[in-house]
Design a protein around this motif. Structure first.
Motif, short mmCIF file in Angstrom:
data_model
loop_
_atom_site.label_atom_id
_atom_site.label_comp_id
_atom_site.label_asym_id
_atom_site.label_seq_id
_atom_site.Cartn_x
_atom_site.Cartn_y
_atom_site.Cartn_z
N LYS A 293 1.00 -1.20 0.09
CA LYS A 293 -0.01 -0.05 0.12
C LYS A 293 0.89 1.35 -0.02
O LYS A 293 0.43 2.43 0.02
N LYS A 294 2.33 1.02 0.11
CA LYS A 294 3.15 2.04 0.09
C LYS A 294 3.14 3.09 1.21
O LYS A 294 3.52 4.04 1.47
N ASP A 295 2.52 2.33 2.42
CA ASP A 295 2.80 2.89 3.81
C ASP A 295 4.05 2.14 4.37
O ASP A 295 4.04 1.48 5.20
N TYR A 296 4.94 2.82 3.79
CA TYR A 296 6.46 2.36 4.21
C TYR A 296 6.88 2.56 5.82
O TYR A 296 7.45 1.50 6.42
N ALA A 297 6.41 3.57 6.22
CA ALA A 297 6.87 3.77 7.75
C ALA A 297 6.01 2.70 8.58
O ALA A 297 6.60 1.97 9.63
N ALA A 298 4.57 2.45 8.55
CA ALA A 298 3.84 1.66 9.18
C ALA A 298 4.52 0.12 8.90
O ALA A 298 4.56 -0.83 9.52
N ALA A 299 4.68 -0.31 7.66
CA ALA A 299 5.29 -1.50 7.26
C ALA A 299 6.78 -1.92 7.98
O ALA A 299 6.92 -2.78 8.39
N ARG A 300 7.56 -0.78 7.92
CA ARG A 300 8.72 -0.82 8.65
C ARG A 300 8.68 -1.25 10.21
O ARG A 300 9.39 -2.14 10.80
N GLU A 301 7.60 -0.43 10.69
CA GLU A 301 7.33 -0.78 12.20
C GLU A 301 7.10 -2.38 12.32
O GLU A 301 7.47 -2.92 13.35
N ALA B 285 12.78 0.84 5.22
CA ALA B 285 13.89 1.88 5.78
C ALA B 285 14.29 2.72 4.64
O ALA B 285 13.99 3.96 4.48
N GLU B 286 14.79 2.07 3.44
CA GLU B 286 15.11 3.09 2.33
C GLU B 286 14.01 3.79 1.73
O GLU B 286 14.36 5.06 1.48
N ARG B 287 13.08 3.41 1.72
CA ARG B 287 11.79 4.15 1.30
C ARG B 287 11.21 5.10 2.23
O ARG B 287 10.56 6.06 1.86
N CYS B 288 11.48 5.05 3.31
CA CYS B 288 11.40 6.18 4.45
C CYS B 288 12.36 7.24 4.49
O CYS B 288 12.27 7.80 5.36
N GLY B 289 13.50 7.14 3.78
CA GLY B 289 14.76 7.87 3.75
C GLY B 289 15.57 7.68 4.96
O GLY B 289 16.43 8.69 5.35
N ALA B 290 15.63 6.57 5.27
CA ALA B 290 16.80 6.18 6.47
C ALA B 290 18.29 6.54 5.74
O ALA B 290 18.39 6.36 4.48
N SER B 291 19.04 6.90 6.64
CA SER B 291 20.38 7.15 6.37
C SER B 291 21.18 5.80 5.66
O SER B 291 20.76 4.54 6.06
N GLN B 292 22.36 5.95 5.12
CA GLN B 292 22.84 5.06 4.57
C GLN B 292 23.35 3.76 5.71
O GLN B 292 23.59 2.78 5.53
N GLN B 293 23.89 4.69 6.87
CA GLN B 293 24.47 3.86 7.86
C GLN B 293 23.40 2.91 8.61
O GLN B 293 23.46 1.76 8.82
N GLU B 294 22.04 3.48 8.56
CA GLU B 294 21.07 2.84 9.22
C GLU B 294 20.84 1.32 8.19
O GLU B 294 20.38 0.14 8.68
N VAL B 295 20.77 1.80 6.88
CA VAL B 295 20.45 0.77 5.96
C VAL B 295 21.61 -0.34 6.00
O VAL B 295 21.41 -1.60 5.81
N LEU B 296 23.00 0.24 5.97
CA LEU B 296 23.93 -0.88 5.97
C LEU B 296 23.88 -1.63 7.44
O LEU B 296 24.22 -2.81 7.02
N ALA B 297 23.36 -1.01 8.61
CA ALA B 297 23.48 -1.89 9.74
C ALA B 297 22.58 -2.92 9.51
O ALA B 297 22.59 -4.06 9.95
N LEU B 298 21.32 -2.70 8.96
CA LEU B 298 20.25 -3.65 8.68
C LEU B 298 20.69 -4.67 7.56
O LEU B 298 20.56 -5.91 7.90
N MET B 299 21.48 -4.13 6.50
CA MET B 299 21.91 -5.30 5.73
C MET B 299 22.80 -6.39 6.44
O MET B 299 23.09 -7.44 6.19
N ASP B 300 23.61 -5.82 7.26
CA ASP B 300 24.62 -6.59 8.07
C ASP B 300 23.71 -7.73 8.85
O ASP B 300 24.27 -8.83 9.09
N SER B 301 22.57 -7.12 9.43
CA SER B 301 21.86 -8.03 9.85
C SER B 301 21.18 -9.34 9.15
O SER B 301 21.11 -10.00 9.41
#
Length: 559
Positions: free
Chosen positions: A350-358, A381-397
């Motif tokens: 539905k493109k409600d990315y913030a709610a989906a991320r939660e 997170a990427e579609r919510c505008g998260a920082s590269q550091q946040e995204v990379l930390a999640l990719m590490d997970s």
């Protein structure tokens, strides 16, 4: 003497007439099978055996058949309703028929006592209107896997194939089959018990012989076996599957799984109203074996998958909102993490990315996070505008939740992390992930494009030897792009100061591409770096003539 001989013959005829079985012709049928287009496949002999609704005929007649009818000697027509068992090897099919006034069935006799010399009787009807009973003496008997096979004095002709052979009491012993031996005058017969022992069980959905017959099959008698049979059929658009579902629901109307399976079939046919009705019925029958939460989840998944297939994200009355609501009801009934994941997928769609991320974060914060759910959080997170550091930390997970040695699923996550590391300027880490990706996937599954892109990452990481090796590998993968990769290698030589190698390679390239502005520019730079201004100017001028806009600026640098 003549009178005495005539009396003797008449007496023998009377004895034979008294000995031969009576009314056996009432079991005979003429079977005609049709393909899906309605064209006749074959017309063969058949007969009713065991009970009035069960008959036996040749497999060859049913191969590719989608419909069949049988006619008895009185002219009564019966539809073939279900296939009860089949064997291509023995050329036998057992099937059921419907209709009133069913023919009189033959009862089973025993093959054990039919030794060589025994008199049996062939029951046939060459014209399809009257029975003909004739002697069929046993010439030879063989036993194989508890069944008997007979050589008999029956003419090896089509009018006899598929006809029953009975004993003096009228009990069927065997089925006549064509003798394929060259020049054979007599047919052979196969134990009728073999035909009657043919069945449909849970694994029959995968049976190659049964799958060749397009007429619906009877379900196994056991409920669990019947469910397994229907489940293994798996083709939602197959008319046989629809018939099997109807049979299952009729036999076990209180089993909710039947309605869920039929709902899935309705979805495949875009009959959403029927699917809604079946899911509702399944929910009303929910039990400990198939709980309400599982049904809500199945409902949600069906809606979600169908909406994904539609351009506007809506299938009839089905929407991602409806799918989300069903996932919420599933979670409310039983708080499983997979139901939260489903909610997150619906919100993402539905493109409600913030709610989906939660939702994904809620799953990952517990002990239920997987590489897949962490990757879902990455995408949200990427579609919510998260920082590269946040995204990379999640990719590490994501990668941390992959088990070593990595499989192909993990390889894809390695590739995705490498792409994001490259974007973040973490070139050496990106190259390491691409190295692991290569080892996991295997070079044979990779293309020149992969090695080219990894070579560019290595170059940005100042890993020049690795970059050169990757570009050379890419060139080896795709001979038709050799000139392109040679130019890339020449550019790398220029960047790392291997000017003589760059010049030599450019001269080779110009043999195939005499108007390559890139080659002349590269050589101009190389000669400029080597202090040969004349050669540098000559090559820059040629590059300019070929349309290189940078040639003038480079010439000024080296002149």
């Amino acid at each position: 003497m003549n009178r005495l001989f005539t009396l003797a013959v008449l007496s023998l005829s009377a004895v034979f007439a008294m000995a031969q079985p009576k009314n056996v012709g009432r079991a005979l049928l003429k079977l005609t099978t049709y393909d899906e287009a309605g064209k006749v496949v074959k017309t063969v002999n058949a007969f009713v055996c065991g009970d009035a609704s069960t008959a036996v005929a040749s497999f060859d007649a049913f191969n590719g058949a989608a419909r069949a009818v049988a006619v008895d000697l009185k002219g009564t027509t019966y539809n073939v309703v279900r296939i009860l068992g089949a064997s291509n090897d023995y050329d036998l099919v057992k099937f059921s028929i419907d209709g009133k006034g069913a023919p009189l069935p033959l009862l089973e006799g025993s093959g054990k006592n039919q030794k060589a010399g025994t008199t049996l009787y062939l029951v046939s009807s060459p014209d399809g209107k009257r029975e003909v009973v004739s002697r069929a003496s046993v010439l030879k008997t063989e036993e194989y896997e508890e069944y008997f096979f007979f050589d008999v004095t029956v003419a090896n002709q089509a009018t006899n194939f598929g006809c029953p052979i009975v004993d003096a009491q009228g009990n069927v012993v065997a089925v006549v089959k064509e003798n394929l031996s060259k020049g054979a005058a007599n047919a052979y017969a196969i134990d009728v018990h073999l035909a009657n022992d043919l069945t449909v069980n849970a694994q029959s959905a995968l049976n190659a012989d049964l799958r060749k017959i397009l007429i619906p099959k009877v379900l196994p008698a056991d409920e669990k076996d019947a469910y397994s049979y229907v489940y293994l059929m798996g083709n939602l658009n197959d008319p046989q599957y629809g018939a099997a579902l109807s049979d299952f629901i009729s036999a076990w109307p209180n089993n909710p799984e039947g309605y869920v399976m039929r709902a899935d079939a309705s979805v495949a046919n875009k009959d959403y109203a029927q699917a809604d009705a079946d899911y509702a019925k399944a929910l009303s029958l929910a039990n400990d074996n198939f709980r309400a939460d599982a049904i809500h989840y199945a409902y949600s998944r069906a809606i979600y998958n169908r909406c994904l297939d539609e351009k506007d994200g809506q299938a009839g009355t089905w929407t991602f909102d409806k799918s989300y609501d069903e996932a919420v009801m599933a979670y409310d009934a039983n708080p499983l993490s997979q139901y939260l994941v489903q909610q997150g997928c619906c919100l993402f769609a539905k493109k409600d990315y913030a709610a989906a991320r939660e939702k994904f974060r809620q799953v990952n914060a517990g002990h239920y996070g997987t590489n897949e759910t962490f990757y879902y959080e990455v995408l949200s997170a990427e579609r919510c505008g998260a920082s590269q550091q946040e995204v990379l930390a999640l990719m590490d997970s994501v990668v941390a939740h992959c088990t070593k040695p990595y499989d192909l699923t993990a390889a894809q996550y390695l590739f995705e992390r490498a792409r994001r590391l490259d974007q973040a300027g973490e070139y050496r880490k990106a190259y390491a992930d691409l190295k692991d990706y290569e080892q996991t996937v295997g070079p044979r599954r990779l293309t020149d494009e992969f090695y080219y892109q990894r070579g560019k990452v290595a170059e940005k990481a100042k890993m020049y030897q690795q970059a050169l090796e990757d570009l050379e590998t890419a060139r080896g993968f795709n001979a038709s792009s050799r000139d392109f990769y040679d130019l890339e290698i020449a550019a790398l030589y220029v960047n790392i100061g291997e000017y003589d190698k760059a010049i030599s390679l450019c001269e080779d390239i110009l043999k195939n591409l005499p108007e390559s502005a890139d080659c002349y520019r590269f050589m101009g730079i190389c000669y400029g770096e080597k202090g040969n201004k004349t050669k540098a100017k000559e090559n820059f001028n040629r590059a300019k003539q070929l349309g290189d806009d940078t040639a003038d600026g480079l010439m000024q640098k080296y002149m």
